[in-house]
Design an enzyme around this catalytic site. Structure first.
Site, PDB file in Angstrom:
ATOM      1  N   HIS A  16       0.834  -1.206   0.000  1.00 39.90           N
ATOM      2  CA  HIS A  16       0.000   0.000   0.000  1.00 39.90           C
ATOM      3  C   HIS A  16       0.867   1.254   0.000  1.00 39.90           C
ATOM      4  CE1 HIS A  16      -3.112  -2.646   2.204  1.00 39.90           C
ATOM      5  NE2 HIS A  16      -3.562  -2.465   0.975  1.00 39.90           N
ATOM      6  N   LYS A  40     -16.957  -6.354   4.312  1.00 39.40           N
ATOM      7  CA  LYS A  40     -15.783  -6.845   5.029  1.00 39.40           C
ATOM      8  C   LYS A  40     -15.971  -6.766   6.536  1.00 39.40           C
ATOM      9  CE  LYS A  40     -12.137  -5.742   1.700  1.00 39.40           C
ATOM     10  NZ  LYS A  40     -10.853  -5.043   1.516  1.00 39.40           N
ATOM     11  N   ARG A  89      -2.216  -6.522  -8.539  1.00 37.93           N
ATOM     12  CA  ARG A  89      -1.137  -7.483  -8.315  1.00 37.93           C
ATOM     13  C   ARG A  89      -1.098  -8.563  -9.380  1.00 37.93           C
ATOM     14  NH1 ARG A  89      -3.397  -7.901  -2.336  1.00 37.93           N
ATOM     15  NH2 ARG A  89      -5.159  -8.258  -3.691  1.00 37.93           N
ATOM     16  N   SER A 127      -3.376  -7.992   2.687  1.00 37.93           N
ATOM     17  CA  SER A 127      -3.660  -7.718   4.095  1.00 37.93           C
ATOM     18  C   SER A 127      -4.213  -8.953   4.795  1.00 37.93           C
ATOM     19  CB  SER A 127      -4.644  -6.553   4.231  1.00 37.93           C
ATOM     20  OG  SER A 127      -4.042  -5.346   3.827  1.00 37.93           O
TER      21      SER A 127
END
Length: 159
Positions: A16, A40, A89, A127
């Site tokens: 990040h 979440k 990613r 994460s």
């Protein structure tokens, strides 16, 4: 030009931070939004996530961290930002981020999304992986700044 980099940052990782700094090299201002995703469940509170992002980013000129509980496009309109920065990613990330960019464009036709590819050293960093390693007492210091690692250790020691 102002850009927005939004995420949940639960917890903030070196990936990040790298994206924020790279975005700042491209844009005069980067507004980091610590967002709430209703889908979440968070380990860290919103306040903790904002505080950690502010600590790890320090007083870098042109980088601002704010909590945000609404649509990112609303914030963009409020501050006059025309660019959203998103990190990718892999191909799976790209597909998800492309769909999200389409939604943002549908909500505000003048809002552009810029995709930044993760550096290879961060391509597998998530994460959720950091939380899992920390939950078993593993050393996460290669994935997150020291202040983040300490807080994770405290969280899982208390559990």
């Amino acid at each position: 030009m102002k850009a927005i980099f939004a995420g949940s940052f639960d917890p903030p990782t070196f990936g990040h931070l790298d994206l924020v700094l790279r975005a700042r090299s491209l844009f005069a201002e980067v507004h980091v939004l610590v967002a709430v995703n209703v889908q979440k469940r968070y380990l860290l509170s919103e306040c903790e996530r904002v505080d950690l992002m502010r600590q790890v980013l320090g007083d870098r000129p042109g980088v601002y961290v704010f909590p945000w509980r609404s649509l990112v496009v609303t914030y963009a309109r409020d501050v006059g930002a025309r660019v959203l920065v998103r990190g990718v990613r892999n191909a799976t990330d790209f597909c998800q981020e492309f769909d999200l960019a389409w939604v943002h464009r549908a909500l505000d036709a003048g809002l552009e999304t810029v995709f930044l590819a993760a550096k290879p050293c961060y391509a597998a960093l998530r994460s959720s992986m950091v939380r899992e390693v920390a939950s078993f007492g593993g050393d996460v210091s290669t994935f997150v700044p020291r202040v983040v690692a300490r807080l994770l250790q405290e969280k899982f020691t208390q559990a």
